[in-house]
Design a protein around this motif. Structure first.
Motif, PDB file in Angstrom:
ATOM      1  N   GLN A 223      37.293  83.960  25.327  1.00 28.88           N
ATOM      2  CA  GLN A 223      38.588  84.684  25.940  1.00 28.88           C
ATOM      3  C   GLN A 223      38.074  86.313  26.087  1.00 28.88           C
ATOM      4  OE1 GLN A 223      42.783  83.698  24.444  1.00 28.88           O
ATOM      5  NE2 GLN A 223      41.225  82.491  22.954  1.00 28.88           N
ATOM      6  N   PHE A 224      37.256  86.817  25.344  1.00 26.24           N
ATOM      7  CA  PHE A 224      36.990  88.276  25.459  1.00 26.24           C
ATOM      8  C   PHE A 224      35.892  88.226  26.676  1.00 26.24           C
ATOM      9  CE2 PHE A 224      38.565  89.004  21.453  1.00 26.24           C
ATOM     10  CZ  PHE A 224      38.853  90.368  21.355  1.00 26.24           C
ATOM     11  N   PHE A 225      34.847  87.289  27.033  1.00 26.41           N
ATOM     12  CA  PHE A 225      34.105  87.190  28.224  1.00 26.41           C
ATOM     13  C   PHE A 225      34.888  86.688  29.029  1.00 26.41           C
ATOM     14  CE2 PHE A 225      31.595  84.321  30.977  1.00 26.41           C
ATOM     15  CZ  PHE A 225      30.657  85.333  31.061  1.00 26.41           C
ATOM     16  N   LEU A 226      35.913  85.906  29.136  1.00 28.97           N
ATOM     17  CA  LEU A 226      36.574  85.640  30.392  1.00 28.97           C
ATOM     18  C   LEU A 226      37.696  86.642  31.001  1.00 28.97           C
ATOM     19  CD1 LEU A 226      36.849  81.691  29.546  1.00 28.97           C
ATOM     20  CD2 LEU A 226      35.397  82.764  31.403  1.00 28.97           C
ATOM     21  N   ALA A 227      38.129  87.354  30.126  1.00 31.47           N
ATOM     22  CA  ALA A 227      39.125  88.292  30.345  1.00 31.47           C
ATOM     23  C   ALA A 227      38.968  89.074  31.823  1.00 31.47           C
ATOM     24  CB  ALA A 227      39.566  88.990  29.362  1.00 31.47           C
ATOM     25  N   TYR A 228      39.691  89.081  32.760  1.00 36.57           N
ATOM     26  CA  TYR A 228      39.844  89.931  33.856  1.00 36.57           C
ATOM     27  C   TYR A 228      38.502  89.335  34.872  1.00 36.57           C
ATOM     28  CZ  TYR A 228      42.283  92.793  30.671  1.00 36.57           C
ATOM     29  OH  TYR A 228      43.079  93.087  29.802  1.00 36.57           O
ATOM     30  N   GLN A 229      38.064  88.140  34.624  1.00 37.76           N
ATOM     31  CA  GLN A 229      37.343  87.726  35.711  1.00 37.76           C
ATOM     32  C   GLN A 229      38.094  86.674  36.398  1.00 37.76           C
ATOM     33  OE1 GLN A 229      32.911  86.663  34.862  1.00 37.76           O
ATOM     34  NE2 GLN A 229      33.656  86.896  32.627  1.00 37.76           N
ATOM     35  N   PRO A 230      37.512  86.355  37.629  1.00 41.06           N
ATOM     36  CA  PRO A 230      38.146  85.751  38.674  1.00 41.06           C
ATOM     37  C   PRO A 230      38.300  84.016  38.462  1.00 41.06           C
ATOM     38  CG  PRO A 230      35.915  86.232  39.662  1.00 41.06           C
ATOM     39  CD  PRO A 230      36.318  86.769  38.093  1.00 41.06           C
ATOM     40  N   ASP A 231      38.699  83.645  37.338  1.00 41.57           N
ATOM     41  CA  ASP A 231      38.740  82.305  36.989  1.00 41.57           C
ATOM     42  C   ASP A 231      39.838  82.142  35.934  1.00 41.57           C
ATOM     43  OD1 ASP A 231      38.940  79.715  36.457  1.00 41.57           O
ATOM     44  OD2 ASP A 231      36.663  79.441  36.533  1.00 41.57           O
ATOM     45  N   SER A 232      41.101  82.672  36.238  1.00 36.36           N
ATOM     46  CA  SER A 232      42.383  82.655  35.111  1.00 36.36           C
ATOM     47  C   SER A 232      42.761  81.254  34.501  1.00 36.36           C
ATOM     48  CB  SER A 232      43.489  83.316  35.915  1.00 36.36           C
ATOM     49  OG  SER A 232      44.158  82.439  37.053  1.00 36.36           O
ATOM     50  N   SER A 233      42.447  80.310  35.533  1.00 41.52           N
ATOM     51  CA  SER A 233      42.948  78.855  34.687  1.00 41.52           C
ATOM     52  C   SER A 233      41.818  78.618  33.899  1.00 41.52           C
ATOM     53  CB  SER A 233      42.669  77.946  35.960  1.00 41.52           C
ATOM     54  OG  SER A 233      41.228  77.669  36.606  1.00 41.52           O
ATOM     55  N   LEU A 234      40.658  79.085  33.807  1.00 46.00           N
ATOM     56  CA  LEU A 234      39.690  78.682  32.748  1.00 46.00           C
ATOM     57  C   LEU A 234      40.011  79.741  31.389  1.00 46.00           C
ATOM     58  CD1 LEU A 234      36.856  77.518  31.949  1.00 46.00           C
ATOM     59  CD2 LEU A 234      35.777  79.391  32.480  1.00 46.00           C
ATOM     60  N   LEU A 235      40.432  80.615  31.902  1.00 43.88           N
ATOM     61  CA  LEU A 235      40.755  81.538  30.570  1.00 43.88           C
ATOM     62  C   LEU A 235      42.101  81.036  29.834  1.00 43.88           C
ATOM     63  CD1 LEU A 235      40.922  84.114  29.022  1.00 43.88           C
ATOM     64  CD2 LEU A 235      42.524  85.233  30.697  1.00 43.88           C
ATOM     65  N   TRP A 236      43.251  80.293  30.571  1.00 41.69           N
ATOM     66  CA  TRP A 236      44.159  79.775  29.984  1.00 41.69           C
ATOM     67  C   TRP A 236      43.754  78.518  29.308  1.00 41.69           C
ATOM     68  CZ3 TRP A 236      48.233  82.161  28.582  1.00 41.69           C
ATOM     69  CH2 TRP A 236      48.729  83.347  29.505  1.00 41.69           C
ATOM     70  N   ARG A 237      42.882  77.745  29.892  1.00 40.40           N
ATOM     71  CA  ARG A 237      42.452  76.540  29.120  1.00 40.40           C
ATOM     72  C   ARG A 237      41.746  77.057  27.844  1.00 40.40           C
ATOM     73  NH1 ARG A 237      38.334  73.485  31.871  1.00 40.40           N
ATOM     74  NH2 ARG A 237      38.294  75.085  33.727  1.00 40.40           N
ATOM     75  N   VAL A 238      41.077  77.925  27.820  1.00 36.41           N
ATOM     76  CA  VAL A 238      40.094  78.411  26.593  1.00 36.41           C
ATOM     77  C   VAL A 238      41.293  78.920  25.588  1.00 36.41           C
ATOM     78  CG1 VAL A 238      38.732  79.819  25.561  1.00 36.41           C
ATOM     79  CG2 VAL A 238      38.046  78.590  27.689  1.00 36.41           C
ATOM     80  N   ALA A 239      42.465  79.526  25.947  1.00 38.02           N
ATOM     81  CA  ALA A 239      43.288  80.348  25.173  1.00 38.02           C
ATOM     82  C   ALA A 239      44.162  78.874  24.485  1.00 38.02           C
ATOM     83  CB  ALA A 239      44.260  80.880  25.826  1.00 38.02           C
ATOM     84  N   GLU A 240      44.373  78.049  25.233  1.00 39.27           N
ATOM     85  CA  GLU A 240      45.173  76.778  24.501  1.00 39.27           C
ATOM     86  C   GLU A 240      44.315  75.964  23.654  1.00 39.27           C
ATOM     87  OE1 GLU A 240      46.164  74.794  28.100  1.00 39.27           O
ATOM     88  OE2 GLU A 240      48.041  76.377  28.704  1.00 39.27           O
ATOM     89  N   ARG A 241      43.089  75.895  24.072  1.00 40.47           N
ATOM     90  CA  ARG A 241      42.167  74.970  23.230  1.00 40.47           C
ATOM     91  C   ARG A 241      42.209  76.229  21.748  1.00 40.47           C
ATOM     92  NH1 ARG A 241      37.050  72.565  26.515  1.00 40.47           N
ATOM     93  NH2 ARG A 241      38.277  71.510  28.017  1.00 40.47           N
ATOM     94  N   CYS A 242      41.782  77.381  21.802  1.00 42.86           N
ATOM     95  CA  CYS A 242      41.907  78.158  20.558  1.00 42.86           C
ATOM     96  C   CYS A 242      43.112  77.907  19.827  1.00 42.86           C
ATOM     97  CB  CYS A 242      41.964  79.749  21.355  1.00 42.86           C
ATOM     98  SG  CYS A 242      41.625  80.852  19.861  1.00 42.86           S
ATOM     99  N   VAL A 243      44.335  77.983  20.472  1.00 38.06           N
ATOM    100  CA  VAL A 243      45.584  77.656  19.486  1.00 38.06           C
ATOM    101  C   VAL A 243      45.513  76.322  19.010  1.00 38.06           C
ATOM    102  CG1 VAL A 243      48.017  77.559  19.782  1.00 38.06           C
ATOM    103  CG2 VAL A 243      46.889  79.321  21.041  1.00 38.06           C
ATOM    104  N   VAL A 244      45.177  75.159  19.739  1.00 40.15           N
ATOM    105  CA  VAL A 244      44.928  73.907  18.924  1.00 40.15           C
ATOM    106  C   VAL A 244      44.227  73.978  17.885  1.00 40.15           C
ATOM    107  CG1 VAL A 244      44.528  71.495  19.520  1.00 40.15           C
ATOM    108  CG2 VAL A 244      45.922  72.882  21.350  1.00 40.15           C
TER     109      VAL A 244
END
Length: 416
Positions: free
Chosen positions: A181-202
């Motif tokens: 998530q630190f790598f993906l933040a503010y990059q042009p692929d917000s859907s990938l960031l949210w998928r990773v965030a959700e997987r992190c929570v699970v």
């Protein structure tokens, strides 16, 4: 009807209407919005109704910052926006983004490869966090490490046999997703960031580890706030703090630190809403949490520690758009004591925001230059830094205009 009109022509949405739509979407009153960039509620009403013309670029940039509008065309409309830099809170796509995306997207079920031992994987993750904090080009460093870490952590979680090993593997997998998530933040692929965030929570919930669950919640709250989902950010921080409460006395320094980081996160969200009392109240709680930690403690994910509380105070004041208080807090904070290069650079950017709020453009630009020297990749992906540079590149004063333009070109916010 004019003979030149067609039944399908649609009147363009005016700037004022777009402003009202974004303001309502963020749940902000005219009074709160106006206060956050030094105008009156009647001024906001006049702009929204079209009685005042579209503001100049510096004010558009400030409105976009307050409302967290990532693409300026969404606020200005294509008729006005075509001549403006469009991406404000989204940085460039990193060269390592495709490889990280491929690792996240992969779904290997038939591989015969053996997962690494859990302790070996834990050591690699620890080294990755250390490298991130030490490197000026931290996105390149962690972007290089992430694909193999993602694949190995996924394998470890799938191949663990015993219940204790499965929980440990899920905790390590959550930590890898946190790094991603630190790598993906503010990059042009917000859907990938949210998928990773959700997987992190699970994965964190599967680990049943309070510290890991706190990390996942902190990152989820950060993502929600950056997307201006303030109610969701508050829900995550409040629920997790309640859940962590019985774990804090005996959970060790890491659990106490992640709880403190969540208190800071709640304060940031309150400040973004313009609620000064709640913002400083959460900061005070976090300060008390930090004081219970050893002097040399530094949380490896959130940077929460005694040394970073001054930096947090600057951000709270800046988010409240309190120029004088921001500068006072910046004078008290000592950036040199922050061991993480990207966190130190981010603090410099917050200092620059403070000085610009106080009308000290030259000091703000000099501070951004120091941030760039500390960690160039931090400033290149930071929307606040980009906004300051774009705004000052429109200055009527030649010296700051030239200085801002040079750095804006260097970080890719303006074309050469």
């Amino acid at each position: 009807m004019s003979s030149h009109a067609t039944p399908h022509q649609v009147e363009p949405i005016a700037f004022g209407q777009r402003l009202q739509i974004h303001r309502n979407r963020r749940g902000m009153s005219r009074t709160v919005l106006a206060g956050l960039f030094g105008k009156s509620p009647s001024w906001v009403k006049a702009v929204e109704s079209g009685r005042l013309q579209t503001p100049k670029l510096p004010m558009i940039l400030r409105i976009a910052e307050v409302l967290r509008v990532r693409d300026l065309v969404d606020l200005t409309g294509p008729e006005v926006g075509t001549s403006l830099p469009t991406e404000l809170f989204i940085g460039p796509g990193h060269s390592r983004l495709p490889a990280v995306r491929a690792a996240v997207d992969a779904y290997p079920l038939t591989t015969s490869r053996q997962a690494p031992p859990l302790e070996h994987l834990r050591a690699r993750i620890t080294r990755a966090w250390t490298a991130r904090h030490q490197a000026p080009d931290h996105r390149r460093v962690i972007g290089t490490l992430l694909p193999d870490l993602i694949r190995d952590a996924q394998l470890a979680a799938r191949q663990a046999d015993r219940a204790t090993d499965r929980r440990t593997a899920q905790s390590l997998l959550a930590q890898v997703y946190a790094l991603a998530q630190f790598f993906l933040a503010y990059q042009p692929d917000s859907s990938l960031l949210w998928r990773v965030a959700e997987r992190c929570v699970v994965a964190a919930q599967e680990s049943e580890d309070p510290h890991t669950i706190g990390i996942a919640a902190w990152l989820a709250a950060e993502a929600h706030r950056d997307a201006a989902h303030y109610d969701a950010a508050d829900a995550v921080t409040e629920e997790t703090l309640r859940w962590l409460a019985p774990h804090r006395p005996d959970g060790g320094d890491d659990v106490r630190a992640i709880a403190g980081a969540l208190e800071v996160a709640a304060g940031y969200t309150a400040a973004r809403r313009g609620n000064a009392g709640a913002a400083w109240g959460f900061w005070d709680r976090a300060r008390a949490s930090a004081d219970r930690l050893p002097n040399d403690y530094y949380h490896p994910v959130t940077s929460f520690s005694r040394t970073v509380m001054g930096a947090h105070a600057v951000t709270v004041a800046v988010e409240l758009h309190a120029g004088g208080e921001s500068v006072r807090q910046a004078a008290r904070a000592d950036a040199h004591t922050i061991p993480s290069r990207p966190r130190r650079a981010r603090h410099r950017i917050e200092e620059a925001r403070a000085h610009q709020l106080a009308g000290e453009a030259e000091t703000a630009l000099a501070t951004l230059e120091r941030a760039h020297q500390t960690a160039p990749e931090t400033i290149a992906y930071n929307g606040f830094a980009r906004r300051i540079l774009l705004e000052e590149s429109e200055s009527r004063v030649p010296a700051p205009r030239a200085r801002a333009s040079r750095l804006a070109v260097e970080i890719g916010a303006l074309a050469a």
